[in-house]
Design a protein around this motif. Structure first.
Motif, PDB file in Angstrom:
ATOM      1  N   PRO A   1     -25.815  14.099   5.676  1.00  0.00           N
ATOM      2  CA  PRO A   1     -25.294  14.269   7.027  1.00  0.00           C
ATOM      3  C   PRO A   1     -24.926  12.928   7.664  1.00  0.00           C
ATOM      4  CG  PRO A   1     -27.672  14.214   7.100  1.00  0.00           C
ATOM      5  CD  PRO A   1     -27.294  14.043   5.651  1.00  0.00           C
ATOM      6  N   GLN A   2     -24.321  12.996   8.836  1.00  0.00           N
ATOM      7  CA  GLN A   2     -24.014  11.806   9.618  1.00  0.00           C
ATOM      8  C   GLN A   2     -24.340  12.085  11.084  1.00  0.00           C
ATOM      9  OE1 GLN A   2     -20.273   8.898  10.874  1.00  0.00           O
ATOM     10  NE2 GLN A   2     -19.870  10.836   9.864  1.00  0.00           N
ATOM     11  N   VAL A   3     -25.006  11.141  11.720  1.00  0.00           N
ATOM     12  CA  VAL A   3     -25.312  11.258  13.148  1.00  0.00           C
ATOM     13  C   VAL A   3     -24.717  10.060  13.861  1.00  0.00           C
ATOM     14  CG1 VAL A   3     -27.135  11.344  14.902  1.00  0.00           C
ATOM     15  CG2 VAL A   3     -27.452  12.522  12.711  1.00  0.00           C
ATOM     16  N   LYS A   4     -23.817  10.321  14.806  1.00  0.00           N
ATOM     17  CA  LYS A   4     -23.195   9.265  15.598  1.00  0.00           C
ATOM     18  C   LYS A   4     -24.058   8.962  16.817  1.00  0.00           C
ATOM     19  CE  LYS A   4     -18.563  10.969  14.426  1.00  0.00           C
ATOM     20  NZ  LYS A   4     -18.144   9.837  13.605  1.00  0.00           N
ATOM     21  N   PRO A   5     -23.920   7.763  17.409  1.00  0.00           N
ATOM     22  CA  PRO A   5     -24.584   7.527  18.690  1.00  0.00           C
ATOM     23  C   PRO A   5     -24.029   8.471  19.749  1.00  0.00           C
ATOM     24  CG  PRO A   5     -23.272   5.606  18.026  1.00  0.00           C
ATOM     25  CD  PRO A   5     -23.164   6.598  16.928  1.00  0.00           C
ATOM     26  N   SER A   6     -24.840   8.801  20.728  1.00  0.00           N
ATOM     27  CA  SER A   6     -24.445   9.811  21.723  1.00  0.00           C
ATOM     28  C   SER A   6     -23.176   9.424  22.464  1.00  0.00           C
ATOM     29  CB  SER A   6     -25.586  10.027  22.722  1.00  0.00           C
ATOM     30  OG  SER A   6     -25.934   8.816  23.355  1.00  0.00           O
ATOM     31  N   PHE A   7     -22.934   8.110  22.643  1.00  0.00           N
ATOM     32  CA  PHE A   7     -21.727   7.698  23.367  1.00  0.00           C
ATOM     33  C   PHE A   7     -20.472   7.785  22.500  1.00  0.00           C
ATOM     34  CE2 PHE A   7     -24.277   4.030  22.051  1.00  0.00           C
ATOM     35  CZ  PHE A   7     -23.410   3.357  21.185  1.00  0.00           C
ATOM     36  N   HIS A   8     -20.618   8.163  21.220  1.00  0.00           N
ATOM     37  CA  HIS A   8     -19.476   8.425  20.353  1.00  0.00           C
ATOM     38  C   HIS A   8     -19.216   9.908  20.169  1.00  0.00           C
ATOM     39  CE1 HIS A   8     -19.442   4.258  18.142  1.00  0.00           C
ATOM     40  NE2 HIS A   8     -18.951   4.209  19.367  1.00  0.00           N
ATOM     41  N   GLY A   9     -19.992  10.760  20.840  1.00  0.00           N
ATOM     42  CA  GLY A   9     -19.747  12.192  20.745  1.00  0.00           C
ATOM     43  C   GLY A   9     -20.937  12.949  20.215  1.00  0.00           C
ATOM     44  N   PRO A  10     -20.904  14.278  20.315  1.00  0.00           N
ATOM     45  CA  PRO A  10     -22.038  15.104  19.888  1.00  0.00           C
ATOM     46  C   PRO A  10     -22.177  15.182  18.380  1.00  0.00           C
ATOM     47  CG  PRO A  10     -20.195  16.491  20.549  1.00  0.00           C
ATOM     48  CD  PRO A  10     -19.798  15.084  20.856  1.00  0.00           C
ATOM     49  N   VAL A  11     -23.339  15.620  17.927  1.00  0.00           N
ATOM     50  CA  VAL A  11     -23.575  15.854  16.505  1.00  0.00           C
ATOM     51  C   VAL A  11     -22.715  17.031  16.049  1.00  0.00           C
ATOM     52  CG1 VAL A  11     -25.314  16.443  14.774  1.00  0.00           C
ATOM     53  CG2 VAL A  11     -25.920  14.952  16.688  1.00  0.00           C
ATOM     54  N   ALA A  12     -22.125  16.910  14.863  1.00  0.00           N
ATOM     55  CA  ALA A  12     -21.146  17.896  14.405  1.00  0.00           C
ATOM     56  C   ALA A  12     -21.767  19.141  13.795  1.00  0.00           C
ATOM     57  CB  ALA A  12     -20.200  17.243  13.396  1.00  0.00           C
ATOM     58  N   TYR A  13     -23.089  19.151  13.564  1.00  0.00           N
ATOM     59  CA  TYR A  13     -23.697  20.304  12.913  1.00  0.00           C
ATOM     60  C   TYR A  13     -25.156  20.427  13.328  1.00  0.00           C
ATOM     61  CZ  TYR A  13     -23.356  16.202   9.908  1.00  0.00           C
ATOM     62  OH  TYR A  13     -23.265  14.917   9.453  1.00  0.00           O
ATOM     63  N   ASP A  14     -25.641  21.641  13.234  1.00  0.00           N
ATOM     64  CA  ASP A  14     -27.036  21.935  13.566  1.00  0.00           C
ATOM     65  C   ASP A  14     -27.834  21.912  12.271  1.00  0.00           C
ATOM     66  OD1 ASP A  14     -29.349  22.648  14.800  1.00  0.00           O
ATOM     67  OD2 ASP A  14     -28.846  24.770  15.008  1.00  0.00           O
ATOM     68  N   ALA A  15     -28.518  20.810  12.017  1.00  0.00           N
ATOM     69  CA  ALA A  15     -29.240  20.658  10.758  1.00  0.00           C
ATOM     70  C   ALA A  15     -30.454  19.771  10.985  1.00  0.00           C
ATOM     71  CB  ALA A  15     -28.333  20.055   9.691  1.00  0.00           C
ATOM     72  N   THR A  16     -31.346  19.746  10.020  1.00  0.00           N
ATOM     73  CA  THR A  16     -32.547  18.922  10.107  1.00  0.00           C
ATOM     74  C   THR A  16     -32.674  18.071   8.844  1.00  0.00           C
ATOM     75  OG1 THR A  16     -33.925  20.638   9.085  1.00  0.00           O
ATOM     76  CG2 THR A  16     -33.769  20.634  11.498  1.00  0.00           C
ATOM     77  N   LEU A  17     -33.422  16.980   8.953  1.00  0.00           N
ATOM     78  CA  LEU A  17     -33.745  16.192   7.771  1.00  0.00           C
ATOM     79  C   LEU A  17     -34.721  16.973   6.889  1.00  0.00           C
ATOM     80  CD1 LEU A  17     -34.251  12.577   9.185  1.00  0.00           C
ATOM     81  CD2 LEU A  17     -32.243  13.518   8.034  1.00  0.00           C
ATOM     82  N   GLU A  18     -34.588  16.789   5.573  1.00  0.00           N
ATOM     83  CA  GLU A  18     -35.455  17.461   4.613  1.00  0.00           C
ATOM     84  C   GLU A  18     -35.996  16.439   3.623  1.00  0.00           C
ATOM     85  OE1 GLU A  18     -33.792  21.205   2.935  1.00  0.00           O
ATOM     86  OE2 GLU A  18     -32.000  20.623   4.062  1.00  0.00           O
ATOM     87  N   ALA A  19     -37.196  16.695   3.133  1.00  0.00           N
ATOM     88  CA  ALA A  19     -37.748  15.854   2.077  1.00  0.00           C
ATOM     89  C   ALA A  19     -36.815  15.892   0.867  1.00  0.00           C
ATOM     90  CB  ALA A  19     -39.141  16.324   1.691  1.00  0.00           C
ATOM     91  N   GLY A  20     -36.561  14.736   0.287  1.00  0.00           N
ATOM     92  CA  GLY A  20     -35.654  14.639  -0.842  1.00  0.00           C
ATOM     93  C   GLY A  20     -34.276  14.130  -0.466  1.00  0.00           C
TER      94      GLY A  20
END
Length: 415
Positions: A351-370
């Motif tokens: 996945p990719q997470v941008k800083p909030s001042f660059h816009g919202p997160v593009a997907y609803d997901a969570t980090l997973e082990a592995g």
């Protein structure tokens, strides 16, 4: 022979090279490549089953390597696609137009159709029609009644030809990205080795900083180290110094490094076995103490990195990561790095997470082990000379994270 005491011999940097091969100094990890191959095929087919597709048509050289460990002219393939793969949910995996003499774990090889203007010219439309015939014939051969096909990065004429044959066509990209996101034990071992190779080269880069040395020469040491360890390529020549370090994303030139410069780089390295090392450091060059502003910029970047690393754990959502991230001061936001974290495997990945001042997160997901991810920072104000780029690569574990990159930070800049 001590790694710390070995340096390139003055009369033969390459011919008498006694330093670049990392295997001289530490053993390679024990990797079960047959198990690795089974795992990757299993991940792809599980994702295909979830998407309810009969087959994938894979074109990206990275995805083809993930699926069948085929690695021939990958940079050529990335812009002039010649080779492609039929990956069925059930049935023989078929490599088309493979280069003679290059092995793969595909079940069989066949000739292919032209997929680029370089190969097909004005006959691309006819090639697309024949390609669609091949797909229909392949589905019949494997006894598939499902008419849903996932296709990766191809010309519109190919998609149109498939639709005209009554097939349902969807993107394969989200299927393969989802498959690649969780790494096996063998993949993690490959990535640890890639990081070790990169850091081996970084150490030589740092030693080579001196009078008359250019950015391109420094970068060349890292590139050479990767090649000497049977690595692949670098996605860019991300090394800049002095006034070229701000703004970031300027590639290496023949500018000579000068005393008082900050030198920043980002490995972006496809290393041995096709796995990525993506770490960044910024060094100070010179005998005088770094300026207060240089030390301040470095401290900001270091604090951003360490704060955001501490957020990494399984179960945390991408939106929570964005909301809890280190607050970038306003003066640095215009040139802040494009993302806070991103996934990594055989290249930069979901996945990719941008800083909030660059816009919202593009997907609803969570980090997973592995998962393996990179945490990034760039701190540089508009109009100023200096900037600092830092990045770490880490594995998400069941109880938090484990650093995969271990190269030291510049203590003079942390003072």
């Amino acid at each position: 022979m001590s790694e710390d005491k070995v340096s390139p011999t003055p009369d033969g940097f390459v011919i008498r090279d006694n330093w670049s091969d990392l295997r001289q100094f530490r053993p390679m990890p024990d990797i079960d490549f047959e198990r690795l191959d089974r795992y990757r095929k299993g991940r792809l087919r599980a994702a295909m089953r979830k998407a309810d597709v009969a087959m994938c048509v894979l074109v990206s050289p990275i995805t083809i390597r993930y699926a069948v460990d085929y690695n021939s002219y990958p940079l050529f393939q990335s812009h002039i696609p010649v080779t492609y793969l039929f990956l069925p949910l059930d049935g023989p995996i078929t490599l088309h137009q493979g280069t003679v003499g290059h092995r793969s774990s595909a079940d069989r090889s066949r000739t292919g159709r032209p997929m680029s203007f370089f190969e097909g010219g004005n006959e691309l439309a006819e090639g697309a029609r024949l390609f669609a015939d091949d797909i229909v014939g392949f589905l019949s051969e494997i006894g598939a009644t499902n008419r849903k096909v996932a296709v990766e990065y191809v010309n519109p004429s190919l998609t149109q030809a498939l639709l005209q044959r009554g097939l349902e066509v969807i993107d394969a990209v989200d299927i393969v990205e989802g498959a690649r996101v969780i790494k096996s034990e063998d993949e993690i071992a490959c990535m640890r080795w890639a990081c070790a190779v990169a850091e081996h080269g970084i150490a030589r880069m740092q030693e080579a900083m001196g009078p008359g040395v250019t950015e391109a020469q420094l970068w060349g040491i890292l590139n050479y180290t990767n090649l000497a360890n049977h690595g692949g390529w670098h996605e860019g020549r991300m090394l800049a110094s002095g006034p070229r370090i701000n703004p970031w994303l300027q590639e290496a030139t023949q500018r000579v490094i000068e005393p008082g410069d900050l030198i920043g780089f980002d490995t972006d390295m496809v290393g041995p076995f096709g796995y990525f090392c993506d770490i960044s450091r910024t060094f100070y060059y010179g005998k005088e103490r770094p300026t207060p502003r240089q030390r301040q910029l470095y401290r900001y970047a270091y604090d951003e990195l360490q704060t955001n690393i501490k957020l990494i754990r399984p179960g945390v959502s991408m939106r929570d990561l964005q909301e809890s991230a280190w607050p970038v001061p306003e003066e640095f936001r215009a040139q802040a790095y494009s993302c806070l974290i991103h996934g990594v495997g055989m290249c930069d990945e979901y996945p990719q997470v941008k800083p909030s001042f660059h816009g919202p997160v593009a997907y609803d997901a969570t980090l997973e082990a592995g998962m393996v991810i990179c945490v990034e920072s760039y701190i540089g104000a508009v109009g100023e000379r200096d900037g600092v780029k830092l990045e770490e690569q880490l594995l998400v574990t069941f109880d938090g994270y484990e650093l995969m990159s271990n190269y030291a930070f510049d203590e003079r800049l942390l003072d």
